[in-house]
Design an enzyme around this catalytic site. Sequence first.
Site, PDB file in Angstrom:
ATOM      1  N   ARG A  74      11.612   1.649  -5.623  1.00 50.00           N
ATOM      2  CA  ARG A  74      12.861   2.183  -5.066  1.00 50.00           C
ATOM      3  C   ARG A  74      13.462   1.251  -4.024  1.00 50.00           C
ATOM      4  O   ARG A  74      14.673   1.271  -3.799  1.00 50.00           O
ATOM      5  CB  ARG A  74      12.614   3.565  -4.459  1.00 50.00           C
ATOM      6  CG  ARG A  74      12.302   4.635  -5.511  1.00 50.00           C
ATOM      7  CD  ARG A  74      12.420   6.035  -4.939  1.00 50.00           C
ATOM      8  NE  ARG A  74      11.391   6.329  -3.959  1.00 50.00           N
ATOM      9  CZ  ARG A  74      10.187   6.805  -4.269  1.00 50.00           C
ATOM     10  NH1 ARG A  74       9.859   7.014  -5.540  1.00 50.00           N
ATOM     11  NH2 ARG A  74       9.312   7.079  -3.324  1.00 50.00           N
ATOM     12  N   ASN A  90     -11.198  12.178   1.293  1.00 50.26           N
ATOM     13  CA  ASN A  90     -10.792  12.826   0.053  1.00 50.26           C
ATOM     14  C   ASN A  90     -11.186  11.996  -1.166  1.00 50.26           C
ATOM     15  O   ASN A  90     -11.649  12.541  -2.172  1.00 50.26           O
ATOM     16  CB  ASN A  90      -9.279  13.057   0.043  1.00 50.26           C
ATOM     17  CG  ASN A  90      -8.792  13.785   1.275  1.00 50.26           C
ATOM     18  OD1 ASN A  90      -8.031  13.234   2.070  1.00 50.26           O
ATOM     19  ND2 ASN A  90      -9.228  15.028   1.459  1.00 50.26           N
ATOM     20  N   TYR A  91     -11.018  10.682  -1.063  1.00 44.99           N
ATOM     21  CA  TYR A  91     -11.313   9.816  -2.198  1.00 44.99           C
ATOM     22  C   TYR A  91     -12.818   9.781  -2.486  1.00 44.99           C
ATOM     23  O   TYR A  91     -13.231   9.847  -3.642  1.00 44.99           O
ATOM     24  CB  TYR A  91     -10.791   8.402  -1.938  1.00 44.99           C
ATOM     25  CG  TYR A  91      -9.362   8.375  -1.465  1.00 44.99           C
ATOM     26  CD1 TYR A  91      -8.391   9.191  -2.057  1.00 44.99           C
ATOM     27  CD2 TYR A  91      -8.952   7.563  -0.405  1.00 44.99           C
ATOM     28  CE1 TYR A  91      -7.081   9.189  -1.616  1.00 44.99           C
ATOM     29  CE2 TYR A  91      -7.651   7.552   0.045  1.00 44.99           C
ATOM     30  CZ  TYR A  91      -6.713   8.368  -0.553  1.00 44.99           C
ATOM     31  OH  TYR A  91      -5.417   8.374  -0.108  1.00 44.99           O
ATOM     32  N   ASP A 105     -11.888   3.426   2.257  1.00 45.43           N
ATOM     33  CA  ASP A 105     -10.861   2.532   2.798  1.00 45.43           C
ATOM     34  C   ASP A 105     -11.202   1.061   2.613  1.00 45.43           C
ATOM     35  O   ASP A 105     -10.362   0.279   2.171  1.00 45.43           O
ATOM     36  CB  ASP A 105     -10.662   2.810   4.286  1.00 45.43           C
ATOM     37  CG  ASP A 105      -9.748   4.001   4.554  1.00 45.43           C
ATOM     38  OD1 ASP A 105      -9.128   4.498   3.595  1.00 45.43           O
ATOM     39  OD2 ASP A 105      -9.659   4.439   5.708  1.00 45.43           O
ATOM     40  N   GLY A 165       0.803  -1.217   0.000  1.00 46.13           N
ATOM     41  CA  GLY A 165       0.000   0.000   0.000  1.00 46.13           C
ATOM     42  C   GLY A 165       0.831   1.259   0.000  1.00 46.13           C
ATOM     43  O   GLY A 165       0.402   2.285   0.539  1.00 46.13           O
ATOM     44  N   HIS A 189      -6.901  10.709   2.234  1.00 50.55           N
ATOM     45  CA  HIS A 189      -7.553   9.719   3.090  1.00 50.55           C
ATOM     46  C   HIS A 189      -8.949   9.447   2.534  1.00 50.55           C
ATOM     47  O   HIS A 189      -9.398  10.088   1.579  1.00 50.55           O
ATOM     48  CB  HIS A 189      -7.623  10.211   4.536  1.00 50.55           C
ATOM     49  CG  HIS A 189      -6.306  10.188   5.231  1.00 50.55           C
ATOM     50  ND1 HIS A 189      -5.664   9.017   5.578  1.00 50.55           N
ATOM     51  CD2 HIS A 189      -5.482  11.199   5.631  1.00 50.55           C
ATOM     52  CE1 HIS A 189      -4.517   9.310   6.178  1.00 50.55           C
ATOM     53  NE2 HIS A 189      -4.383  10.630   6.216  1.00 50.55           N
TER      54      HIS A 189
END
Length: 390
Positions: free
Chosen positions: A104, A142-143, A169, A96, A139
């Site tokens: 990276r 917002n989504y 979520d 996640g 979070h």
Amino acid sequence: MSTGPYAQDPPDPPGGPLAGVRIIELGGIGPGPFAGMVLTGLGAEVIRIERPGARVSAADTVLLRGRRSVTVDLKDPEGAAAVLRLTDSAGALIEGFRPGVAERLGLGPEDCLARNPRLVYGRMTGWGQDGPLAQAPGHDINYIGLTGVLHAIGPAGGDPVPPLNLIGDFGGGGMLLALGVVSALLHARATGSGQVVDAAMTDGSALLLAMTHGFLAHGMWQEERGVNLFSGCAPFYTTYRCADGNHVAVGAIEPRFYADLVRGLGLADDPECGTQGARENWPAVRQRFAGVFATRTRDEWAEHFAGTQACVTPVLSLTEAAAHPHNAARGTFLNADGPLRPAPAPRFSATPATAPGVAPKAGEDTLGVLADAGLTVAQLDRLTARGVIA
């Protein structure tokens, strides 16, 4: 299986349709662990990779149940290499991080699929792996705000009301990731080829609005809060406060259910309430219903409507819900060997799931899991001394 000093007895194999599937979970919070919990409940062996000194959330006591826990510093190349070895025997890996972080670390899809071409690589993010906001923080609120969900929820003339963090979520995030992983596992089993699953909470939240978009397309949905059927404004689909301050939920949408509701409220002969009526009459009917519901307690109303088709149920707290006779009879919640928590779902006739054990202590399986992956005693001792594993 390693037989050295760090060997561990294998855990009892879980039951369920995913029994025998190993999933590596790179430590995160919220929707990623929820997906891991769902997959554990379906019988998968989930090995969670935690970073040394990671903060333990209160939610982890439930979300992390049934895992094996390995503590590894992924920023150390040897730590990342050790985790990469675990993917050799895994059916899937879930992570996640923000896009690009796993790459990276040397644990991106190309790194893992080069070692195990059948691997399913599940990625959980808010905005997705691409798009203008891919690297932006966010979070649940917002989504669901960006996809139209939040705009639709709230009272008429009032502000949007966040529906906890269930939609972004968990429903549109973790559950969608779990479904994606299982779907890709079926494809890998049939073809021998793994793939990347890009699960974005914005995509999942939008998907959950499918029925609402159907209403919108046919002029049956107004883009205004508190005026649509499922928004709580209809007198037959809302909640009512009772004499004791508790509430009942009413869902009498169908005419025959509505008839049972008004009959139970003693309003069958009321010309205003006898039929579901036009939308403009809803406020007055709701006020009439509210006055009647306020005359008895919640549990008195629940008993009064028991056995009818009025679709009236008590609104229960989290702890009350576990004790309700229906939930108790089905074992919907567990609390015998740990905190109160929901049982695995759904249920399977041929491959019933076993209840996952309690959440592990961080790193309690590190040495045994890595020894089974082929690391030698000398390697494990050196990594421990360097603080790469714990």
